[in-house]
Scaffold this active site. Structure first.
Site, PDB file in Angstrom:
ATOM      1  N   TRP A 154       0.887  -1.123  -0.013  1.00 39.70           N
ATOM      2  CA  TRP A 154       0.310  -0.041  -0.016  1.00 39.70           C
ATOM      3  C   TRP A 154       0.891   1.173   0.015  1.00 39.70           C
ATOM      4  O   TRP A 154       0.569   2.297  -0.737  1.00 39.70           O
ATOM      5  CB  TRP A 154      -1.070  -0.043   1.235  1.00 39.70           C
ATOM      6  N   ASP A 207      -1.429   6.593   6.222  1.00 37.27           N
ATOM      7  CA  ASP A 207      -2.578   5.763   5.627  1.00 37.27           C
ATOM      8  C   ASP A 207      -2.703   4.811   7.135  1.00 37.27           C
ATOM      9  O   ASP A 207      -2.098   3.898   7.056  1.00 37.27           O
ATOM     10  CB  ASP A 207      -1.890   4.896   4.729  1.00 37.27           C
ATOM     11  N   LYS A 225     -12.656  -1.228   6.231  1.00 39.51           N
ATOM     12  CA  LYS A 225     -11.771  -2.068   6.983  1.00 39.51           C
ATOM     13  C   LYS A 225     -12.424  -2.306   8.453  1.00 39.51           C
ATOM     14  O   LYS A 225     -12.787  -2.965   8.833  1.00 39.51           O
ATOM     15  CB  LYS A 225     -10.456  -2.154   6.825  1.00 39.51           C
TER      16      LYS A 225
HETATM   17  C1  LIG Z   1      -7.540  -1.168   1.484  1.00 38.52           C
HETATM   18  C2  LIG Z   1      -6.515  -0.106   1.533  1.00 38.52           C
HETATM   19  C3  LIG Z   1      -6.371   0.833   0.536  1.00 38.52           C
HETATM   20  C4  LIG Z   1      -7.147   1.079  -0.438  1.00 38.52           C
HETATM   21  O1  LIG Z   1      -8.419   1.176   0.026  1.00 38.52           O
HETATM   22  P1  LIG Z   1      -9.392   1.890  -1.073  1.00 38.52           P
HETATM   23  O2  LIG Z   1     -10.363   2.187  -0.192  1.00 38.52           O
HETATM   24  O3  LIG Z   1     -10.000   0.520  -1.934  1.00 38.52           O
HETATM   25  O4  LIG Z   1      -9.010   2.954  -2.181  1.00 38.52           O
HETATM   26  C5  LIG Z   1      -5.247   1.682   0.666  1.00 38.52           C
HETATM   27  N1  LIG Z   1      -4.393   1.466   1.898  1.00 38.52           N
HETATM   28  C6  LIG Z   1      -4.545   0.530   2.809  1.00 38.52           C
HETATM   29  C7  LIG Z   1      -3.491   0.548   3.881  1.00 38.52           C
HETATM   30  C8  LIG Z   1      -5.306  -0.400   2.775  1.00 38.52           C
HETATM   31  O5  LIG Z   1      -5.833  -1.405   3.588  1.00 38.52           O
END
Ligand SMILES: *Cc1c(COP(=O)(O)O)cnc(C)c1O
Length: 361
Positions: free
Chosen positions: A101, A172, A196
């Site tokens: 990511w 993030d 999540k």
């Molecule tokens: C799932 C995820 C993303 C992408 O998320 P989207 O909402 O599908 O764009 C980005 N960073 C992390 C750490 C993730 O787990």
């Protein structure tokens, strides 16, 4: 009706109580005569939902008054572009790459402007954190970007490892936000896709320190400008209203679990028993990540004999344990044990894993 023990990486499990409440309120929310999905985002009913949702999030995370909370769309992936669009201001930014990511975030930012890789652990297969000596920071960077929980590789940066580097820290937190207490004041910007650990997909949270607003050039689209979104209370256009409502119910559920300290203790126990069954399996199962940065939310593991993978997946599914297949880039299995995955669910997984190992050793 039976519900599975859901270990999906995302969109992921939601607390059953939340789904039940949403079901009860579906046709007629608090006497409004319609569903939350059907009401104006500018009406007093939805405005009250949004205000309560933000207040509960601020209380849970202890968000200081000089931070804005934005309820956006586009996912964390959109933030990979929106962050440099807003914060670069003609300068360069640093990225630490610790998994898929953060690597994606780094690559996307290259489309927007100048960015540097301050450290990467790719050569070690993203199984550890970079050492202090390996991190080469630019003291003049517009910001430093890190992903504090790598959902695919199962690498987490513990909150106490976050040090002040003198530049705004952009993180993030998509896959571990709200899993335990976080020192919000250490960060310039925190972002997370909701699907999540917050609620349904379609909602993206951005928590931004006020001094980072208003740096975007006029050339970027209005809807991408954090300052405009903040001035309009996330209501420049229609926000993802139903996802915000469900997120609000999740925040209320979290408060009933004892807030982030309460959920932190449950998450610690869930992760402890799952890593224990892996580490004590005599090599039947293994997890390659350094113990000091193993994720408490996403636990990837492989079977020593990959010929057993298909049987593991079929039998676990038959036992009511869903979505254990690992991400295609790392293979094997992955159990995502977010806030809404109960200790009971993880105990059921651990019991299955012990039994499967005994039968197949
Ligand atoms: C799932 C995820 C993303 C992408 O998320 P989207 O909402 O599908 O764009 C980005 N960073 C992390 C750490 C993730 O787990």
């Amino acid at each position: 009706m039976t519900r599975v023990w859901n270990f999906s990486a995302g969109p992921a499990a939601l607390p059953e109580e939340v789904l039940q409440q949403a079901q009860e309120e579906m046709l007629n929310w608090h006497g409004a005569g319609c569903s939350v999905m059907e009401m104006s985002h500018r009406g007093k009913e939805f405005m009250s939902i949004l205000a309560q949702t933000e207040a509960d999030l601020r209380e849970l995370m202890g968000i200081p008054a000089n931070y804005k909370v934005l309820f956006l769309q586009g996912g964390a992936t959109q933030q990979f572009a929106q962050i440099p669009m807003n914060l670069l201001a003609g300068r360069s930014a640093d990225y630490i790459v610790t998994g898929s990511w953060s690597k994606k975030a780094y690559k996307e930012a290259q489309r927007i402007g100048t960015v540097r890789c301050a450290a990467t652990t790719e050569e070690s297969g993203f199984t550890r954190l970079p050492t202090a000596e390996e991190i080469k920071l630019d003291p003049f960077a517009a910001y430093l970007h890190v992903c504090t929980n790598e959902t695919i590789h199962g690498v987490e940066i513990p909150a106490q490892r976050i040090a002040d580097t003198g530049v705004p820290l952009v993180v993030d937190m998509s896959s571990h936000i709200l899993s335990g207490p976080v020192p919000v004041e250490k960060f310039g910007l925190i972002y997370a896709g909701a699907q999540k650990n917050i609620g349904p997909s379609g909602l993206t949270l951005v928590i931004i320190r006020e001094d980072l607003l208003g740096m975007a050039p006029l050339s970027i689209p209005t809807v991408m400008d954090y300052a405009v979104m903040a001035e309009n209370g996330s209501m420049l256009n229609t926000p993802p209203t139903y996802a915000i409502y469900i997120a609000g119910l999740v925040f209320q559920w979290l408060k009933k679990q004892g807030g982030l300290a309460g959920i932190d203790a449950i998450n610690a126990e869930k992760a402890r028993i799952l890593y224990e069954v892996i580490d004590q399996s005599g090599g039947f199962y293994s997890n390659p990540v350094d113990p000091d940065c193993r994720s408490r939310m996403n636990v990837p593991f492989v079977l020593a004999n990959p010929e057993l993978d298909a049987a593991f997946l079929a039998e676990s599914k038959a036992a009511g344990l869903a979505s254990l297949k690992g991400h295609k880039s790392v293979g094997g299995m992955r159990a995502s044990i977010y806030n809404a995955v109960s200790l009971e669910a993880v105990q059921a997984l651990v019991a299955f894993m012990n039994d499967f190992a005994q039968r197949n050793a």
